[in-house]
Design an enzyme around this catalytic site. Structure first.
Site, short mmCIF file in Angstrom:
data_model
loop_
_atom_site.label_atom_id
_atom_site.label_comp_id
_atom_site.label_asym_id
_atom_site.label_seq_id
_atom_site.Cartn_x
_atom_site.Cartn_y
_atom_site.Cartn_z
N SER A 100 1.29 -1.31 -0.10
CA SER A 100 -0.03 0.01 -0.33
C SER A 100 0.76 1.34 0.20
CB SER A 100 -1.63 0.12 1.07
OG SER A 100 -1.70 0.80 0.99
N HIS B 41 -4.10 -5.19 -1.66
CA HIS B 41 -5.60 -5.17 -0.60
C HIS B 41 -6.90 -5.92 -0.41
CE1 HIS B 41 -3.50 -1.09 -0.76
NE2 HIS B 41 -4.14 -0.94 0.41
N GLU C 199 -1.98 -2.62 -8.40
CA GLU C 199 -3.01 -2.51 -7.28
C GLU C 199 -3.35 -1.41 -7.29
OE1 GLU C 199 -3.66 -3.11 -4.09
OE2 GLU C 199 -1.79 -2.10 -3.07
#
Length: 307
Positions: A116, A277, A212
């Protein structure tokens, strides 16, 4: 795109430091994560400021200086074999320039894990330290704590990396074909935000891009991919693997954006690859040479992620 130096794998009894370069960490989740690590026969230690919260900016785990100090101290401690990020969120960009990269490079290679917002640090570790890093679950992340697949895949990568040289997603091909290159990537929004900064990669030429994101509507994904395209950052990329897109709108709408923006690259694109995620997120290394088979939904590493 060159291969990077692979850190040593972990062994039972290894000391791992947990740090929080980005957002604040709930104490209960941190303790649960530490219990998982102890169950793997690791010796986890926690940075002094991991449970801090910034006095005015509540989305940060303490001050920029303290978050940077925790990471640098853990990395430069010769007794520490790996550094694991407690969570993502936001804040790594704010502290990356406060790190003493010369001292960290002198400390030698060790394992680094996060995802992330930690994408910013994955890029910096590649450009400043020349190290393979692991895009994997956060030590205090909800998906990690509640999902056996995520735990098992990270554990195998850390202790027996040769057992996960072939990473199978079970996904499909957005654009069919096979491609070879050196893996890189992370969270799309952070790659776009990192463009032009001191520690970012210049581009993805010769690389297999793994991307992502979470909570971004299709038009925002379009905007970020367009930014990477217009800047030339995607010139020469050899293939793309798409991870999870939780909260990014109806997938058929998002898929149309991904096909529109990536289809013109003329390279294989694999979708629904199972990292990022999502529940059961797979651990993928950045900085290793690999082959992507979009039709089979596999990423096969030339060598294990860790030595």
């Amino acid at each position: 795109m060159r291969e990077l130096l692979r850190p040593p794998r972990l062994a039972p009894g290894a000391r791992v430091a947990v740090v929080a370069p980005s957002g604040p960490v709930p104490e209960a989740r941190l303790q649960a994560g530490l219990d998982v690590l102890r169950g793997w026969d690791l010796d986890p230690v926690v940075g002094p400021h991991v449970l801090d919260r910034h006095g005015k900016l509540g989305y940060l785990a303490g001050t920029d200086a303290d978050r940077a100090a925790d990471l640098q101290a853990a990395w430069c401690d010769p007794a520490v074999d790996a550094v694991l990020c407690a969570r993502g969120g936001y804040g790594a960009q704010r502290m990356a320039d406060l790190l003493d990269w010369t001292a960290m490079r002198a400390a030698g290679p060790k394992v680094f894990v996060g995802f992330s917002d930690i994408t910013v640090l994955h890029q910096a570790f590649a450009t400043r330290l020349g190290l393979v890093t692991l895009h994997g679950p956060a030590a205090a992340g909800v998906d990690f704590l509640k999902n056996a697949r995520a735990q098992d895949h990270l554990r195998a990568t850390l202790f027996a990396p040769e057992s996960v040289r072939s990473i199978a997603s079970g996904g499909t091909a957005l654009v069919p074909g096979r491609a070879r290159g050196v893996t890189l990537g992370g969270c799309l929004s952070m790659l776009a935000a990192d463009l032009g900064t001191p520690h970012a990669r210049d581009g993805a030429r010769g690389g297999l891009l793994l991307i992502e994101d979470v909570g971004e509507q299709p038009y925002r994904v379009d905007r970020m991919l367009t930014q990477l395209l217009r800047s030339g950052w995607l010139d020469g990329v050899t293939g793309v693997a798409l991870g999870s897109w939780d909260g990014c709108g109806p997938y058929d709408e998002l898929r149309a954006v991904l096909a529109d923006r990536l289809g013109g690259l003329g390279v294989p694109v694999a979708e629904e690859f199972g990292f990022g995620h999502c529940a059961g997120a797979l651990t993928v290394p950045f900085g290793v040479r690999a082959e992507l088979d979009a039709d089979a939904g596999t990423l096969t590493l030339d060598e294990p992620a860790l030595r």
